[in-house]
Write an enzyme that holds these catalytic residues in place. Structure first.
Site, PDB file in Angstrom:
ATOM      1  N   ALA A  73       4.378   2.207  -2.263  1.00  0.00           N
ATOM      2  CA  ALA A  73       3.760   0.905  -2.014  1.00  0.00           C
ATOM      3  C   ALA A  73       2.280   0.890  -2.377  1.00  0.00           C
ATOM      4  CB  ALA A  73       3.939   0.519  -0.545  1.00  0.00           C
ATOM      5  N   ASN A 153       3.176  -3.239   9.770  1.00  0.00           N
ATOM      6  CA  ASN A 153       3.575  -1.869  10.068  1.00  0.00           C
ATOM      7  C   ASN A 153       3.241  -1.445  11.504  1.00  0.00           C
ATOM      8  OD1 ASN A 153       1.155  -2.318   8.315  1.00  0.00           O
ATOM      9  ND2 ASN A 153       0.603  -0.324   9.148  1.00  0.00           N
ATOM     10  N   GLN A 181       7.751  -2.666   5.060  1.00  0.00           N
ATOM     11  CA  GLN A 181       8.437  -2.565   6.352  1.00  0.00           C
ATOM     12  C   GLN A 181       9.702  -3.414   6.393  1.00  0.00           C
ATOM     13  OE1 GLN A 181       7.855  -0.681   9.033  1.00  0.00           O
ATOM     14  NE2 GLN A 181       6.001   0.272   8.234  1.00  0.00           N
ATOM     15  N   CYS A 328      -3.519   5.202  13.589  1.00  0.00           N
ATOM     16  CA  CYS A 328      -2.870   4.769  12.363  1.00  0.00           C
ATOM     17  C   CYS A 328      -3.630   5.079  11.098  1.00  0.00           C
ATOM     18  CB  CYS A 328      -2.551   3.281  12.427  1.00  0.00           C
ATOM     19  SG  CYS A 328      -0.821   3.059  12.787  1.00  0.00           S
TER      20      CYS A 328
HETATM   21  C1  LIG Z   1       3.895   2.444   4.599  1.00  0.00           C
HETATM   22  C2  LIG Z   1       3.279   1.174   4.181  1.00  0.00           C
HETATM   23  C3  LIG Z   1       2.477   1.079   3.028  1.00  0.00           C
HETATM   24  C4  LIG Z   1       2.062   2.262   2.193  1.00  0.00           C
HETATM   25  O1  LIG Z   1       3.108   3.062   1.795  1.00  0.00           O
HETATM   26  P1  LIG Z   1       2.805   4.456   1.051  1.00  0.00           P
HETATM   27  O2  LIG Z   1       4.137   5.084   0.960  1.00  0.00           O
HETATM   28  O3  LIG Z   1       1.849   5.205   1.920  1.00  0.00           O
HETATM   29  O4  LIG Z   1       2.203   4.124  -0.266  1.00  0.00           O
HETATM   30  C5  LIG Z   1       1.992  -0.156   2.694  1.00  0.00           C
HETATM   31  N1  LIG Z   1       2.261  -1.245   3.430  1.00  0.00           N
HETATM   32  C6  LIG Z   1       3.014  -1.194   4.542  1.00  0.00           C
HETATM   33  C7  LIG Z   1       3.303  -2.440   5.299  1.00  0.00           C
HETATM   34  C8  LIG Z   1       3.544   0.018   4.951  1.00  0.00           C
HETATM   35  O5  LIG Z   1       4.286   0.063   6.058  1.00  0.00           O
END
Ligand SMILES: *Cc1c(COP(=O)(O)O)cnc(C)c1O
Length: 389
Positions: A73, A153, A181, A328
């Site tokens: 992400a 998240n 999420q 976090c």
């Molecule tokens: C986990 C998460 C990310 C980032 O994901 P990575 O695997 O660390 O790149 C971004 N947005 C949300 C809402 C997330 O839960």
């Protein structure tokens, strides 16, 4: 024998599903081709990637030709923000987001802000919801992009993507959503919700870490993304570099499992989540849910417990794996900006914990968790130094 630790942090990451792992394994060893090679090993890898592309696209109702594999992400979000900013800067330099987005969104937009873009981070109310009328009002002539997450998240609060998509499409503004999420937990349909770009990570839904994807609409409208990386032209030049085939295969299988299990699984997890919430509410005075209950992921609770510091609770509960309202952002103990955005004071933030359930959570674990948290809260509240006179 030592009791295993109960995992209650599915919003941070998930284990790789055994079925996902099983499909991946041959692609590390016997099926090791480079998907760009024009021989049987390459063709084998290429067709495995094609299957994965189809499976993921089916999960979001996108076209496989509009899907790009990335490392996750964070990378997908940066490709979207930086790529749209560059490609559309002649049309405008204003971007709208919210103040409870993941750091990957906030920081990438802050970088654009330092480089001459104007960013509006719209606030949320005490339930964690943005005012959709305000979103409409914030859109200006020079607005090029709205970037709003599907689900948060930390507090699990969910945005109404269909309404947001309609507002953006009426005003002719591109709409990106960070769905990290949401995949596998909420129904996501990029057509119905008029989502132009969508990013996610595999490890939030039982695929490996360091793998993820990006949907970029190619029809109505055809979105232009200025490339961020340069190389061998893979993923249509949007994300060059040899595809990580084992991970890509895992991502596809994880998406297929989510589709297959979706209705049964989300129901089961929500009922476990409610069992946990009800049990804790019954046993513990002064326990409050942070964020909306209705507009919420089925697997998430974020709770504040009056006069109980989350770090103390964590120390008492080494047999449970969960997050606090402060840990976090990369292990820092600054109070969570998401909880602060709901209007909580520092004391309330430091008394908040996040509990996330998932595919491998059991009713037995939930009962155990209710008992253990209740015990620990009672113990902390009875520490002599914590007694209020
Ligand atoms: C986990 C998460 C990310 C980032 O994901 P990575 O695997 O660390 O790149 C971004 N947005 C949300 C809402 C997330 O839960």
């Amino acid at each position: 024998m030592k009791n295993p630790v109960v995992y209650l942090d599915y919003n941070a990451t998930t284990p790789v599903d055994p079925g996902v792992l099983e499909e991946m394994i041959p692609y590390f060893s016997v099926k090791y081709g480079n998907s760009s090679s024009r021989h049987s090993y390459g063709f084998e890898a290429e067709s495995a990637a094609k299957v994965a592309r189809k499976r993921i696209s089916a999960l979001i109702n996108g076209d496989p030709d509009e899907f790009y594999f990335t490392s996750g992400a964070t990378e997908s979000i940066n490709i979207v923000h930086q790529g749209v900013a560059k490609a559309y800067s002649s049309q405008g330099r204003h971007i709208i987001s919210s103040n409870i987005e993941h750091p990957a969104v906030i920081e990438s937009l802050q970088y654009l802000k330092q480089n001459g873009f104007s960013i509006s981070f719209i606030p949320v109310n005490s339930e964690g919801l943005i005012d959709l009328n305000q979103l409409g009002r914030e859109i200006r002539k020079d607005t090029i992009l709205v970037s709003l997450m599907a689900a948060n998240n930390e507090i699990g609060v969910v945005n109404d993507l269909e309404i947001i998509g309609n507002i953006c499409s009426e005003k002719n503004v591109l709409f990106h959503t960070d769905a990290s999420q949401a995949l596998g937990k909420l129904e996501i349909d990029v057509m119905k919700m008029k989502i132009d770009m969508l990013s996610f990570s595999g490890h939030k839904f039982y695929a490996p870490k360091g793998t993820g994807g990006l949907f970029i609409r190619q029809k109505k409208p055809q979105i232009r993304i200025a490339p961020f990386f340069f190389g061998g032209g893979q993923e249509k030049g949007i994300r060059p570099g040899t595809l990580n085939i084992p991970s890509v295969v895992g991502l596809g299988k994880a998406a297929a499992l989510c589709m297959e299990l979706f209705s049964e699984e989300t129901k089961r997890i929500k009922s476990l989540r409610d069992q946990l919430f009800e049990g804790l509410k019954k046993n513990i005075q002064g326990l409050v849910l942070n964020g909306s209950y209705e507009a919420r992921l089925p697997n998430n609770l974020n709770l504040r417990i009056k006069d109980v510091r989350a770090d103390k609770l964590m120390m008492e509960l080494r047999d449970l794996a969960f997050s606090t309202g402060s840990a976090c952002a990369s292990g820092s103990d600054k109070p969570s900006y998401v909880l602060k955005a709901l209007g909580l004071d520092d004391e309330s933030v430091y008394s908040s914990v996040r509990l996330g359930l998932g595919r491998f959570s059991t009713s037995f674990e939930i009962d155990y968790t209710i008992n253990r948290i209740t015990e620990a809260v009672n113990k902390i509240r009875n520490y002599p130094q914590n007694k209020r006179n």
